[in-house]
Design a protein around this motif. Sequence first.
Motif, PDB file in Angstrom:
ATOM      1  N   ASP A 191       0.796  -1.223   0.000  1.00  0.00           N
ATOM      2  CA  ASP A 191       0.000   0.000   0.000  1.00  0.00           C
ATOM      3  C   ASP A 191       0.836   1.283   0.000  1.00  0.00           C
ATOM      4  OD1 ASP A 191       0.598  -1.099   2.457  1.00  0.00           O
ATOM      5  OD2 ASP A 191      -1.177  -0.340   3.459  1.00  0.00           O
ATOM      6  N   PRO A 192       1.865   1.450   0.873  1.00  0.00           N
ATOM      7  CA  PRO A 192       2.647   2.688   0.767  1.00  0.00           C
ATOM      8  C   PRO A 192       3.504   2.736  -0.484  1.00  0.00           C
ATOM      9  CG  PRO A 192       3.557   1.263   2.457  1.00  0.00           C
ATOM     10  CD  PRO A 192       2.263   0.648   2.024  1.00  0.00           C
ATOM     11  N   TRP A 215       9.277  -0.297   1.438  1.00  0.00           N
ATOM     12  CA  TRP A 215       8.979  -0.567   2.844  1.00  0.00           C
ATOM     13  C   TRP A 215       8.988  -2.087   3.028  1.00  0.00           C
ATOM     14  CZ3 TRP A 215       5.095   3.210   5.494  1.00  0.00           C
ATOM     15  CH2 TRP A 215       5.370   4.520   5.072  1.00  0.00           C
ATOM     16  N   ARG A 227      -1.271   7.459   8.769  1.00  0.00           N
ATOM     17  CA  ARG A 227      -2.154   6.510   8.066  1.00  0.00           C
ATOM     18  C   ARG A 227      -1.441   5.203   7.743  1.00  0.00           C
ATOM     19  NH1 ARG A 227      -1.610   8.547   2.081  1.00  0.00           N
ATOM     20  NH2 ARG A 227       0.092  10.025   2.362  1.00  0.00           N
ATOM     21  N   TYR A 228      -0.103   5.181   7.911  1.00  0.00           N
ATOM     22  CA  TYR A 228       0.668   3.966   7.659  1.00  0.00           C
ATOM     23  C   TYR A 228       1.145   3.311   8.959  1.00  0.00           C
ATOM     24  CZ  TYR A 228       0.790   5.652   2.864  1.00  0.00           C
ATOM     25  OH  TYR A 228       0.438   6.084   1.613  1.00  0.00           O
ATOM     26  N   ASN A 229       0.501   3.621  10.058  1.00  0.00           N
ATOM     27  CA  ASN A 229       0.939   3.046  11.323  1.00  0.00           C
ATOM     28  C   ASN A 229       0.800   1.530  11.374  1.00  0.00           C
ATOM     29  OD1 ASN A 229       1.954   5.315  12.543  1.00  0.00           O
ATOM     30  ND2 ASN A 229       0.148   5.730  13.805  1.00  0.00           N
ATOM     31  N   HIS A 230      -0.019   0.969  10.514  1.00  0.00           N
ATOM     32  CA  HIS A 230      -0.092  -0.494  10.462  1.00  0.00           C
ATOM     33  C   HIS A 230       1.233  -1.093  10.010  1.00  0.00           C
ATOM     34  CE1 HIS A 230      -0.967   0.840   6.372  1.00  0.00           C
ATOM     35  NE2 HIS A 230      -0.756  -0.386   5.938  1.00  0.00           N
ATOM     36  N   VAL A 231       2.060  -0.290   9.327  1.00  0.00           N
ATOM     37  CA  VAL A 231       3.399  -0.713   8.915  1.00  0.00           C
ATOM     38  C   VAL A 231       4.454  -0.155   9.866  1.00  0.00           C
ATOM     39  CG1 VAL A 231       5.143  -0.582   7.088  1.00  0.00           C
ATOM     40  CG2 VAL A 231       2.724  -0.853   6.486  1.00  0.00           C
TER      41      VAL A 231
END
Length: 252
Positions: free
Chosen positions: A28-29, A49, A136-140
């Motif tokens: 996603d990123p 990432w 918004r990318y804290n899941h990573v």
Amino acid sequence: MPDGTQLYLELLKKILTNVIYQDPTFPDPAAEHGISGYRDDIREIGLDWPTVAHTMVGRKRLDNVHWAVEKVLEDGVPGDFVETGVWRGGVCILIRAILQAHGVTDRTVWLADSFEGMPVTGEESHEADRRLAVHRYNHVLAVSLEAVKENFARYGLLDDQVKFLKGWFKDTLPTAPPGPLAVIRLDGDLYESTTDALVNLYPRLSPGGFAIIDDYAIGACREAVHDYRATFGIKDEIVPIDTFGVYWRRTD
């Protein structure tokens, strides 16, 4: 022929970036930049990432850390080493390995991180940070303190020369690490995070020490760096590392 120390450190950098097994990027990123799967050229400059690798900074920025740490050891620049924003801990694992490989027992590696991901930006946040909205990318990006410690342990490098500062930079950095510092490496992405790190750490950086900025290509981070340097009249040359990061060496 390289000696055993350098062979060990070169192999370690390959493992930390996982160019051995070539894990793919998080989709996603990376998709925003048209990156998918695994690519040597992208992993080299740290633009993906990784799903498995213990660092996302890429080989060139790891080489920069390796050089800077060995340079301050060679030149006798006093102080510890600190990174603000550590993700899975790979950069600091390398620094600790360099100290071990050179038999250095009187310096500490400090890891400062929320270990909960990036702060959520709101109306009170800096405008550049609101636009970036990297939370918004804290899941990573959110990696627990326990997971980072486990990564150090896997390399046999978790000991009393490694210290962890859990929390937001504005809360943890005013009193620790106490200094002096030989290398500060800032990887906080945001204007506010970068400013908090510079305000609290740069005054403790020894002359001859290095300030390394991982996220200089990000507008919010670059603006924070320029504002701080202008405020305090810092004229030391900013040197590019790759397409993303820069460093300068403190001369005053």
